[in-house]
Design a protein around this motif. Structure first.
Motif, PDB file in Angstrom:
ATOM      1  N   SER A 143      11.490  10.241 -10.570  1.00 28.46           N
ATOM      2  CA  SER A 143      12.370   9.985 -11.712  1.00 28.46           C
ATOM      3  C   SER A 143      13.702  10.721 -11.610  1.00 28.46           C
ATOM      4  CB  SER A 143      11.665  10.372 -13.011  1.00 28.46           C
ATOM      5  OG  SER A 143      11.392  11.760 -13.022  1.00 28.46           O
ATOM      6  N   GLU A 144      13.754  11.715 -10.745  1.00 31.68           N
ATOM      7  CA  GLU A 144      14.996  12.494 -10.576  1.00 31.68           C
ATOM      8  C   GLU A 144      15.625  12.285  -9.204  1.00 31.68           C
ATOM      9  OE1 GLU A 144      16.346  14.201 -13.118  1.00 31.68           O
ATOM     10  OE2 GLU A 144      14.669  13.482 -14.334  1.00 31.68           O
ATOM     11  N   GLY A 145      15.290  11.170  -8.547  1.00 32.40           N
ATOM     12  CA  GLY A 145      15.910  10.840  -7.274  1.00 32.40           C
ATOM     13  C   GLY A 145      15.120  11.242  -6.044  1.00 32.40           C
ATOM     14  N   GLU A 146      13.958  11.853  -6.211  1.00 30.51           N
ATOM     15  CA  GLU A 146      13.145  12.220  -5.054  1.00 30.51           C
ATOM     16  C   GLU A 146      12.528  10.951  -4.459  1.00 30.51           C
ATOM     17  OE1 GLU A 146      12.766  14.939  -8.532  1.00 30.51           O
ATOM     18  OE2 GLU A 146      12.239  12.873  -8.201  1.00 30.51           O
ATOM     19  N   VAL A 147      12.498  10.884  -3.147  1.00 31.71           N
ATOM     20  CA  VAL A 147      11.869   9.750  -2.477  1.00 31.71           C
ATOM     21  C   VAL A 147      11.149  10.250  -1.236  1.00 31.71           C
ATOM     22  CG1 VAL A 147      13.511   8.017  -3.279  1.00 31.71           C
ATOM     23  CG2 VAL A 147      13.910   9.166  -1.115  1.00 31.71           C
ATOM     24  N   GLY A 148      10.125   9.512  -0.832  1.00 30.54           N
ATOM     25  CA  GLY A 148       9.450   9.855   0.404  1.00 30.54           C
ATOM     26  C   GLY A 148       8.270   8.951   0.674  1.00 30.54           C
ATOM     27  N   PRO A 149       7.919   8.838   1.950  1.00 33.17           N
ATOM     28  CA  PRO A 149       6.708   8.115   2.307  1.00 33.17           C
ATOM     29  C   PRO A 149       5.498   9.001   2.018  1.00 33.17           C
ATOM     30  CG  PRO A 149       7.708   9.020   4.267  1.00 33.17           C
ATOM     31  CD  PRO A 149       8.619   9.356   3.125  1.00 33.17           C
ATOM     32  N   VAL A 150       4.416   8.395   1.540  1.00 36.19           N
ATOM     33  CA  VAL A 150       3.217   9.190   1.259  1.00 36.19           C
ATOM     34  C   VAL A 150       1.998   8.722   2.034  1.00 36.19           C
ATOM     35  CG1 VAL A 150       3.993  10.011  -0.989  1.00 36.19           C
ATOM     36  CG2 VAL A 150       2.682   7.915  -0.869  1.00 36.19           C
ATOM     37  N   ALA A 151       1.997   7.491   2.512  1.00 36.50           N
ATOM     38  CA  ALA A 151       0.870   7.014   3.316  1.00 36.50           C
ATOM     39  C   ALA A 151       1.324   5.816   4.135  1.00 36.50           C
ATOM     40  CB  ALA A 151      -0.305   6.628   2.426  1.00 36.50           C
ATOM     41  N   ALA A 152       0.787   5.695   5.336  1.00 30.63           N
ATOM     42  CA  ALA A 152       1.157   4.599   6.223  1.00 30.63           C
ATOM     43  C   ALA A 152       0.639   3.255   5.732  1.00 30.63           C
ATOM     44  CB  ALA A 152       0.651   4.874   7.638  1.00 30.63           C
ATOM     45  N   ASN A 153      -0.394   3.282   4.886  1.00 31.42           N
ATOM     46  CA  ASN A 153      -0.950   2.050   4.330  1.00 31.42           C
ATOM     47  C   ASN A 153      -1.818   2.413   3.123  1.00 31.42           C
ATOM     48  OD1 ASN A 153      -3.700   2.650   5.289  1.00 31.42           O
ATOM     49  ND2 ASN A 153      -2.885   2.164   7.308  1.00 31.42           N
ATOM     50  N   LEU A 154      -2.334   1.406   2.468  1.00 36.92           N
ATOM     51  CA  LEU A 154      -3.102   1.640   1.254  1.00 36.92           C
ATOM     52  C   LEU A 154      -4.399   2.398   1.523  1.00 36.92           C
ATOM     53  CD1 LEU A 154      -3.201   1.255  -1.774  1.00 36.92           C
ATOM     54  CD2 LEU A 154      -4.206  -1.005  -1.398  1.00 36.92           C
ATOM     55  N   LEU A 200       7.154  -3.309   1.448  1.00 40.31           N
ATOM     56  CA  LEU A 200       6.825  -4.393   2.364  1.00 40.31           C
ATOM     57  C   LEU A 200       7.818  -4.421   3.525  1.00 40.31           C
ATOM     58  CD1 LEU A 200       5.364  -4.963  -0.298  1.00 40.31           C
ATOM     59  CD2 LEU A 200       5.637  -7.376   0.156  1.00 40.31           C
ATOM     60  N   VAL A 201       7.443  -3.744   4.618  1.00 42.95           N
ATOM     61  CA  VAL A 201       8.337  -3.629   5.776  1.00 42.95           C
ATOM     62  C   VAL A 201       7.702  -4.091   7.078  1.00 42.95           C
ATOM     63  CG1 VAL A 201       9.720  -1.774   4.805  1.00 42.95           C
ATOM     64  CG2 VAL A 201       7.714  -1.205   6.160  1.00 42.95           C
ATOM     65  N   ARG A 202       6.471  -4.544   7.027  1.00 36.92           N
ATOM     66  CA  ARG A 202       5.826  -5.002   8.260  1.00 36.92           C
ATOM     67  C   ARG A 202       5.057  -6.285   7.982  1.00 36.92           C
ATOM     68  NH1 ARG A 202       1.950   0.031   7.697  1.00 36.92           N
ATOM     69  NH2 ARG A 202       3.523   1.057   8.932  1.00 36.92           N
ATOM     70  N   GLU A 203       4.789  -7.002   9.044  1.00 35.17           N
ATOM     71  CA  GLU A 203       3.961  -8.203   8.929  1.00 35.17           C
ATOM     72  C   GLU A 203       2.554  -7.774   8.507  1.00 35.17           C
ATOM     73  OE1 GLU A 203       4.969 -11.361   9.249  1.00 35.17           O
ATOM     74  OE2 GLU A 203       7.005 -10.716   9.760  1.00 35.17           O
ATOM     75  N   GLY A 204       1.876  -8.640   7.819  1.00 38.07           N
ATOM     76  CA  GLY A 204       0.500  -8.357   7.451  1.00 38.07           C
ATOM     77  C   GLY A 204       0.302  -8.285   5.951  1.00 38.07           C
ATOM     78  N   PRO A 205      -0.929  -8.065   5.547  1.00 37.51           N
ATOM     79  CA  PRO A 205      -1.267  -8.064   4.125  1.00 37.51           C
ATOM     80  C   PRO A 205      -0.694  -6.854   3.387  1.00 37.51           C
ATOM     81  CG  PRO A 205      -3.149  -7.372   5.417  1.00 37.51           C
ATOM     82  CD  PRO A 205      -2.094  -7.805   6.395  1.00 37.51           C
ATOM     83  N   LEU A 206      -0.711  -6.938   2.075  1.00 38.21           N
ATOM     84  CA  LEU A 206      -0.224  -5.845   1.241  1.00 38.21           C
ATOM     85  C   LEU A 206      -0.911  -4.528   1.565  1.00 38.21           C
ATOM     86  CD1 LEU A 206       0.025  -7.577  -2.260  1.00 38.21           C
ATOM     87  CD2 LEU A 206       1.885  -7.029  -0.686  1.00 38.21           C
ATOM     88  N   THR A 207      -2.182  -4.579   1.872  1.00 42.07           N
ATOM     89  CA  THR A 207      -2.939  -3.351   2.133  1.00 42.07           C
ATOM     90  C   THR A 207      -2.473  -2.618   3.387  1.00 42.07           C
ATOM     91  OG1 THR A 207      -4.628  -4.646   3.279  1.00 42.07           O
ATOM     92  CG2 THR A 207      -5.022  -4.142   0.934  1.00 42.07           C
ATOM     93  N   GLU A 208      -1.710  -3.280   4.240  1.00 45.54           N
ATOM     94  CA  GLU A 208      -1.215  -2.656   5.472  1.00 45.54           C
ATOM     95  C   GLU A 208       0.208  -2.126   5.335  1.00 45.54           C
ATOM     96  OE1 GLU A 208      -3.083  -1.814   8.068  1.00 45.54           O
ATOM     97  OE2 GLU A 208      -4.683  -2.589   6.800  1.00 45.54           O
ATOM     98  N   GLN A 209       0.789  -2.255   4.159  1.00 41.30           N
ATOM     99  CA  GLN A 209       2.159  -1.794   3.936  1.00 41.30           C
ATOM    100  C   GLN A 209       2.152  -0.306   3.580  1.00 41.30           C
ATOM    101  OE1 GLN A 209       4.470  -4.005   4.766  1.00 41.30           O
ATOM    102  NE2 GLN A 209       2.774  -5.449   5.050  1.00 41.30           N
ATOM    103  N   PRO A 210       3.223   0.405   3.902  1.00 46.20           N
ATOM    104  CA  PRO A 210       3.284   1.828   3.552  1.00 46.20           C
ATOM    105  C   PRO A 210       3.405   2.038   2.043  1.00 46.20           C
ATOM    106  CG  PRO A 210       5.355   1.111   4.503  1.00 46.20           C
ATOM    107  CD  PRO A 210       4.405  -0.032   4.644  1.00 46.20           C
ATOM    108  N   VAL A 211       2.884   3.182   1.612  1.00 51.07           N
ATOM    109  CA  VAL A 211       3.013   3.616   0.227  1.00 51.07           C
ATOM    110  C   VAL A 211       4.123   4.653   0.189  1.00 51.07           C
ATOM    111  CG1 VAL A 211       1.879   4.772  -1.713  1.00 51.07           C
ATOM    112  CG2 VAL A 211       0.579   3.178  -0.265  1.00 51.07           C
TER     113      VAL A 211
END
Length: 180
Positions: free
Chosen positions: A101-112, A85-96
């Motif tokens: 489990s081993e420390g990997e992280v990354g954005p996968v989609a701009a919204n739901l 949750l980093v922007r104004e708007g509904p949950l469906t507009e938040q990035p995924v």
């Protein structure tokens, strides 16, 4: 940005919770077979308390709370698919985003909606972040869900991931700044 404790599960995620995502390793046992998505959808968001416990355990930072996260699925190793949750708007507009489990992280989609197209193209959050996969075998049942619930025109996994990475290029560094 004001965060409310909205834990109403979006219809798109409810639709995903009825899909079985089979998982096998490739013939060498090195990673996913090309037809698989290692994703286990939830029926509801994790509680606020469990989300706070998770982000504190993941980062080692006991000062964080889970207000900016909604956990909605995981992979077979315990990596988490999360609305950030980093922007104004509904949950469906938040990035995924994905926390492995081993420390990997990354954005996968701009919204739901875009996340639905990623899955429809045969790519899950773990495959996108841990293996760098941006193509898979299209999944007809997931395409039908994306068509019904995404609210956006069809996208390929390459397009979904490129947009998410362009919008959140510093996500990994941001997460690392939370770690203790």
């Amino acid at each position: 940005m004001e965060i409310t404790d909205d834990r109403a599960f979006p219809a798109a995620l409810t639709a995903l919770s009825g899909v079985e995502f089979p998982w096998d390793h490739d013939e060498e046992g090195d990673g996913p077979a090309p037809t698989n998505i290692d994703y286990e959808p939830y029926d509801e968001f994790e509680s606020a308390e469990d989300t706070t416990d998770w982000i504190r355990a993941w980062t080692g930072n006991q000062e964080l709370d889970g207000d900016r996260f909604r956990l909605f699925g995981e992979d077979g190793t315990g990596g988490m698919a999360v609305l950030w949750l980093v922007r104004e708007g509904p949950l469906t507009e938040q990035p995924v985003v994905f926390f492995g489990s081993e420390g990997e992280v990354g954005p996968v989609a701009a919204n739901l909606g875009e996340f639905l197209w990623l899955l429809a193209g045969g790519v899950g959050p773990q495959e996108a972040v841990e293996f760098g996969t941006d193509s898979g075998v299209p999944h007809p049942e997931l395409r039908a869900i994306a068509e019904e619930h995404s609210g956006v025109e069809p996208r390929t996994p390459v397009e979904v991931l490129a947009k998410a990475r362009a919008e959140f290029p510093d996500f990994e560094e941001t997460v690392q700044s939370w770690c203790r």
